[in-house]
Design a protein around this motif. Structure first.
Motif, PDB file in Angstrom:
ATOM      1  N   ARG A   1       0.841  -1.193   0.000  1.00  0.00           N
ATOM      2  CA  ARG A   1       0.000   0.000   0.000  1.00  0.00           C
ATOM      3  C   ARG A   1       0.876   1.242   0.000  1.00  0.00           C
ATOM      4  NH1 ARG A   1      -4.525  -1.917   4.448  1.00  0.00           N
ATOM      5  NH2 ARG A   1      -2.651  -2.068   5.724  1.00  0.00           N
ATOM      6  N   LEU A   2       0.464   2.225  -0.781  1.00  0.00           N
ATOM      7  CA  LEU A   2       1.192   3.481  -0.875  1.00  0.00           C
ATOM      8  C   LEU A   2       0.397   4.573  -0.174  1.00  0.00           C
ATOM      9  CD1 LEU A   2       3.794   4.680  -2.216  1.00  0.00           C
ATOM     10  CD2 LEU A   2       2.259   5.583  -3.992  1.00  0.00           C
ATOM     11  N   PHE A   3       1.003   5.178   0.819  1.00  0.00           N
ATOM     12  CA  PHE A   3       0.406   6.266   1.584  1.00  0.00           C
ATOM     13  C   PHE A   3       1.000   7.571   1.057  1.00  0.00           C
ATOM     14  CE2 PHE A   3       0.116   2.502   4.068  1.00  0.00           C
ATOM     15  CZ  PHE A   3      -1.018   2.620   4.875  1.00  0.00           C
ATOM     16  N   SER A   4       0.124   8.510   0.704  1.00  0.00           N
ATOM     17  CA  SER A   4       0.613   9.751   0.093  1.00  0.00           C
ATOM     18  C   SER A   4       0.007  10.966   0.767  1.00  0.00           C
ATOM     19  CB  SER A   4       0.277   9.782  -1.406  1.00  0.00           C
ATOM     20  OG  SER A   4       0.918   8.721  -2.080  1.00  0.00           O
ATOM     21  N   LEU A   5       0.861  11.946   0.983  1.00  0.00           N
ATOM     22  CA  LEU A   5       0.448  13.253   1.470  1.00  0.00           C
ATOM     23  C   LEU A   5       0.228  14.131   0.249  1.00  0.00           C
ATOM     24  CD1 LEU A   5       0.205  14.824   4.227  1.00  0.00           C
ATOM     25  CD2 LEU A   5       2.582  15.520   3.864  1.00  0.00           C
TER      26      LEU A   5
END
Length: 500
Positions: free
Chosen positions: A277-281
């Motif tokens: 999973r890629l968490f992005s701000l």
């Protein structure tokens, strides 16, 4: 401008327990302290580790078990070791195979030498294993999951070149074309620039905002290496290299659905990979958004928006601002989300993800700006020598002086995690934490504990500033700090008590 009203000195009373006091006297000759050091290499499969003590005359290799008992040791003359060369640069990592330890060292002529220490046979040998050809630029060197990696780039060929050494000391090399997206910024249209200052996010090592804010990051897993590159508000670019066959796979995570046409080019994105999973701000001038995407499908799994004061209920810690100078920290709570959003628009924001004891995800989002510690450990003034691998700085000679500059090529030496470096202890930041359920990714109420890296930083700041030959490492689930105690001529290792 935010004012930092609360001031406190970090406690020097962090709990500690001495687990090793190993007798070794470093040479006391003039300038000898610049030549002596202690290198650490662990064997997680057996909860064992090795220490290498070296000064300007002698070298001692020691194998210790998980109880810090000496299993074997080998004494050697420096002139017979890999350290005899004036071309020696830095210790960069290693691999283990039972009681055989392979240590890798970089040299200024762009080569890597492997020194093999066989603790059963009481034998030490070394050989040049990697020679970086002309036209290739060193990118990053490190060890992880019992493999050693040295990565270089070739601008002309557009290739990433990988040298990988396994537990048995066997070398595999491969050159792979590395794709640069058509939409990449003009100043990043060469591979060396596109991957410049790549920061290592090592599996099993706690992340720190000082590394998480960088636009190019390399995440390690046992079966692959994954570059995550953010270039403005272009799609996040993920390039994975499988282990051991070194084949390449490319993916992109697009945020265009979140970006109106009139905001294109004005939105800031910073991403962090956690598993698949890629968490992005995703930031604009009105809203802080945290987006979670499935890497394989690209599908958006969750979106969190912070755009008004009601969002304060989301936070497990903060938001607050901190200015830290090593042992001293100035902090202030932020109770106005508009002020938080305003601070989160300076271009130094990042996101990182870890877990608490309940398996919940702790998302930390924050700004990070390094404070040069003039005259201290964080910044070295002109005419001083800085070893490339020990800090993030290097010296550069000009016609009139020697100055200290940021070093884009970093060697990730075992025993010096990113959060222990000086640039991670002298900074300003505005940050907050959010707790998420690991399955649903929904917000969970609760308080986030003080992070393990912050507890280790606080412990280290309670020690003397002039400690030499330091190493910070974990064995099993425990954290340790080693240093040379010159008053008793012993190398001391203390266990750091971590409060979960």
């Amino acid at each position: 401008m935010l004012l930092f009203a609360a001031c406190f000195a970090l406690s020097s009373g962090y709990a500690q327990k001495k687990v090793l006091s190993y007798p070794f006297e470093f040479e006391k000759k003039l300038l000898a302290d610049f030549e002596y050091d202690t290198y650490f290499l662990d064997d997680p499969a057996n909860n064992a580790f090795s220490l290498v003590f070296k000064d300007n005359k002698k070298v001692e290799y020691v194998l210790l078990d998980q109880n810090f008992k000496t299993v074997s040791k080998i004494n050697s003359n420096k002139d017979a070791s890999v350290f005899s060369s004036n071309n020696f640069n830095e210790y960069t990592g290693g691999t283990t195979n039972g009681h055989q330890y392979n240590f890798f060292y970089s040299f200024y002529d762009k080569t890597y030498v492997m020194e093999t220490v066989d603790f059963d046979a009481k034998a030490v040998s070394h050989k040049k294993l990697i020679d970086i050809p002309k036209g290739e630029s060193p990118l990053i060197a490190f060890s992880d999951n019992n493999k050693f990696y040295a990565l270089t780039t070739n601008n002309k060929a557009g290739t990433l070149n990988l040298s990988v050494v396994n537990a048995a000391g066997e070398l595999t090399q491969k050159s792979v074309p590395f794709p640069i997206p058509e939409e990449a910024s003009r100043h990043r249209n060469k591979l060396e620039d596109y991957l410049a200052s790549t920061k290592l996010m090592r599996s099993g090592e706690y992340p720190d905002l000082s590394n998480s804010i960088h636009f190019a990051k390399l995440f390690t897993q046992p079966d692959k290496l994954t570059f995550v590159i953010n270039d403005g508000d272009n799609p996040a670019h993920l390039v994975s290299i499988s282990i051991p066959d070194l084949t390449l796979q490319e993916k992109k995570i697009d945020y265009s659905a979140l970006i109106p046409k009139d905001e294109k080019g004005k939105v800031y994105v910073s991403s962090f990979l956690k598993g698949e999973r890629l968490f992005s701000l995703v930031l604009n001038k009105k809203t802080i958004r945290i987006v979670v995407n499935d890497v394989n499908s690209g599908a958006m799994l969750e979106k969190i928006e912070i755009n008004d004061d009601a969002a304060l209920d989301l936070f497990a810690d903060g938001p607050n601002s901190e200015r830290r100078y090593g042992k001293k920290s100035f902090t202030k709570d932020i109770t106005d989300v508009k002020k938080l959003i305003k601070v989160f628009n300076h271009g130094t924001e990042g996101l990182m993800v870890c877990e608490n004891n309940n398996g919940q995800l702790i998302l930390t989002a924050g700004t990070y700006d390094h404070i040069p510690d003039v005259g201290g450990t964080g910044w070295q003034q002109s005419q001083q020598t800085v070893r490339t691998g020990s800090t993030d700085y290097a010296t550069r000679t000009t016609p009139t002086s020697t100055i200290t500059v940021w070093n884009p090529v970093t060697y990730y030496r075992p025993g010096i995690p990113g959060y222990t470096k000086a640039n991670a202890r002298y900074y300003t930041t505005t940050s907050f934490k959010i707790l998420l359920d690991p399955q649903s990714l929904k917000n969970v109420r609760g308080r986030a504990p003080v992070s393990v890296p912050d507890q280790i930083k606080n412990y280290m700041e309670g020690k003397d500033n002039d400690l030499k030959a330091t190493n910070q490492f974990s064995i099993g689930n425990n954290q340790y700090y080693g240093y040379y105690d010159k008053s008793v001529h012993n190398y001391v290792v203390e266990q750091i008590k971590i409060i979960q």
